[in-house]
Design a protein around this motif. Structure first.
Motif, mmCIF file in Angstrom:
data_model
loop_
_atom_site.group_PDB
_atom_site.id
_atom_site.type_symbol
_atom_site.label_atom_id
_atom_site.label_comp_id
_atom_site.label_asym_id
_atom_site.label_seq_id
_atom_site.Cartn_x
_atom_site.Cartn_y
_atom_site.Cartn_z
ATOM 1 N N SER A 110 0.818 -1.218 0.000
ATOM 2 C CA SER A 110 0.000 0.000 0.000
ATOM 3 C C SER A 110 0.850 1.265 0.000
ATOM 4 C CB SER A 110 -0.923 0.009 1.227
ATOM 5 O OG SER A 110 -0.167 0.137 2.422
ATOM 6 N N ASN A 127 1.666 9.220 -5.586
ATOM 7 C CA ASN A 127 1.082 9.131 -4.256
ATOM 8 C C ASN A 127 0.057 10.241 -4.095
ATOM 9 O OD1 ASN A 127 0.621 8.217 -1.674
ATOM 10 N ND2 ASN A 127 2.275 9.427 -0.771
ATOM 11 N N SER A 128 -0.941 9.990 -3.276
ATOM 12 C CA SER A 128 -1.964 10.996 -3.001
ATOM 13 C C SER A 128 -2.349 10.925 -1.538
ATOM 14 C CB SER A 128 -3.202 10.775 -3.877
ATOM 15 O OG SER A 128 -4.248 11.642 -3.489
ATOM 16 N N LYS A 131 -8.084 10.526 0.851
ATOM 17 C CA LYS A 131 -8.662 9.278 1.326
ATOM 18 C C LYS A 131 -9.886 8.868 0.512
ATOM 19 C CE LYS A 131 -5.653 9.067 4.673
ATOM 20 N NZ LYS A 131 -4.564 8.061 4.609
ATOM 21 N N GLN A 136 -8.006 7.272 -4.832
ATOM 22 C CA GLN A 136 -7.071 6.176 -4.616
ATOM 23 C C GLN A 136 -7.107 5.178 -5.775
ATOM 24 O OE1 GLN A 136 -8.283 4.647 -0.773
ATOM 25 N NE2 GLN A 136 -6.962 6.066 0.335
ATOM 26 N N SER A 140 -4.049 4.257 -8.287
ATOM 27 C CA SER A 140 -3.653 2.870 -8.478
ATOM 28 C C SER A 140 -3.576 2.510 -9.961
ATOM 29 C CB SER A 140 -4.642 1.945 -7.755
ATOM 30 O OG SER A 140 -4.334 0.586 -7.991
#
Length: 490
Positions: A110, A127-128, A131, A136, A140
């Motif tokens: 993760s 990356n972020s 949430k 996300q 991905s």
């Protein structure tokens, strides 16, 4: 003779006969291997076959290479930290003991990843901090595209196929007892599952044979083997396959520490536990073994199980035993509460640094990986793996802020090579057994449990009378047994 006395004598004779075949077992080592041997001996043995199990642990706690570390008042895994979703013994232990599985808040799959060559990040994922599930998901997908563009869709597919094939062969060790024999040697155990050939070549050779691109092997695969085994792709193909499997998704751990599996199994296996007691010699007396400890005490056992690596302990065996020489790979785990220095990585902001930094194989690099364990309000807790101890002067270059530092030197696993050679499961041809012989194939919590389960069945197959009801499930498969008709090797 008085009838009451006659009855008493007859009862005494019957009781002595009923316990004539009871055995005492001593286990040296309170890690997951020793705990699993105790568990499976109790699980499989007929009534009264094992009268007593005594376990010796030289440290003050059980768990062996499963341990936790406390830094700034918080506890983190310091040894074996992750469990694969298909590690069925570990899963069953967790359920049996009423433990709680959890997904680590910062499991490797993760974390944002960067591959560092000592000068720059040759590969870096996005990356972020959001949430939101949709964000996300998009990140991905973008990372999957970035990975495919650099390493090639075909090569990534072939790597995953190799991993799945290795896992599927390993799953044979969970076959039912009616179809899974007892193994007298590591070689026989590996051949039966179709895994032996993987220990005769290096991972690099196997992946070239499979058709992976050189850049995938030199970067991503190398990062994984350095993180999981502290070694390059020159490790054996089987150890490499197990290492790659440990980088996938769905990884989990036991809430509160994986060491609880060893502790729980020992507690429920009716074991006489001796903590802080190290065994320094084992003498065979003809019908039993005499174990002598550093406390000046002696213990007699009909069966002795060594469940700790013999490479760096000084146990005297008489008669002497013979095992192939083996070096252990030391991994230095350094835990730091603080902040990484972005300038060290050629970056401007701490937020630009990947949460997991893996490194390529190079003698100039002082660490194998750095990962974020937890983000705090003003700083973070990191875990660093390295082949050598991290000196303060080096840490002060890598970190701009360092509040607390904890160091652990693990004799973590064998230094793998190909072809591998193996110590025997039965060290003396009698009843002295060695669980850690299997570690030359691969070293994980689960492989220790699998080896221990076989050792328990091997012990019982050799001490329980053939008339016992369990004997059909304890057929022995030796290194000389026919392997025709077994599944083809990789």
């Amino acid at each position: 003779m008085n009838p009451q006395i006659t009855a008493l004598l007859l009862c005494t004779i019957l009781l002595s006969q009923s316990h004539a075949h009871s055995h005492t077992v001593c286990i040296i080592g309170g890690g997951i291997g020793g705990a699993s041997v105790a568990h499976f001996l109790r699980h499989y043995s007929p009534p009264d076959a094992i009268s007593q199990i005594t376990l010796f642990e030289r440290h003050g706690v059980v768990g062996g290479r499963l341990a936790t570390v406390t830094i700034s008042g918080e506890t983190f895994e310091a040894g074996g930290s992750i469990i694969h979703p298909k590690n069925y013994y570990a899963w069953n232990y967790t359920l049996l003991l009423g433990l709680r599985p959890e997904v680590p808040s910062h499991s490797d799959d993760s974390l944002s990843l960067g591959i560092w060559n000592g000068h720059e990040f040759v590969y870096k994922t996005l990356n972020s901090n959001s949430k939101l599930p949709i964000v996300q998901r998009l990140v991905s997908i973008a990372n999957s595209i970035i990975m495919a563009l650099r390493y090639g869709v075909v090569s990534l597919f072939r790597m995953n196929s190799f991993i799945e094939a290795t896992i599927n062969k390993f799953l044979r060790y969970y076959d039912g007892l009616e179809s899974r024999p007892v193994f007298e040697s590591v070689e026989a155990m590996l051949k039966w599952a179709g895994l032996f050939n993987l220990t005769t070549i290096t991972l690099g050779e196997k992946l070239e044979e499979v058709g992976l691109s050189s850049i995938l092997v030199q970067e991503l695969v190398t990062v994984i083997t350095r993180i999981n085994y502290g070694q390059s792709v020159n490790i054996s193909g089987l150890a490499g396959g197990v290492s790659l499997a440990g980088s996938g998704g769905g990884l989990w751990a036991v809430e509160g520490g994986n060491w609880q599996m060893a502790s729980g199994l020992i507690n429920r296996s009716d074991v006489e536990l001796h903590l802080n007691e190290e065994i320094e010699s084992v003498y065979y007396l003809g019908d039993a073994y005499e174990l002598n400890s550093t406390k000046g005490k002696s213990y007699n056992c009909q069966v002795t199980v060594v469940a700790t690596p013999l490479d760096e302990v000084n146990i005297l065996f008489n008669p002497a035993i013979s095992i192939p020489p083996r070096k252990l790979q030391h991994t230095h785990a350094t835990f730091v509460r603080g902040l990484l220095n972005p300038a060290y990585f050629g970056l401007e902001l701490v937020s630009d640094i990947p949460e997991l930094i893996g490194t390529i194989e190079s003698g100039d690099l002082p660490f194998t990986c750095i990962s974020v364990l937890k983000q705090h309000e003003k700083d973070m807790t990191y875990k660093i793996f390295s082949r050598q101890a991290m000196a303060d002067v080096l840490l002060d270059k890598i970190f701009s802020v360092r509040v607390e530092t904890v160091r652990i030197n693990w004799a973590a696993y064998p230094h793998y090579h190909a072809p591998e050679t193996y110590a025997p499961f039965i060290l003396d041809g009698k009843h002295l057994y060695y669980v850690n012989a299997f570690e030359n194939a691969a070293s994980t919590m689960e492989t220790s449990a699998v080896a221990a389960e076989n050792i328990a069945r091997l012990i019982l197959s050799r001490i329980v009378e053939k008339s016992e009801s369990t004997s059909p499930n304890l057929k022995i498969f030796s290194s000389d047994s026919s392997v025709s008709g077994l599944r083809s090797e990789l």
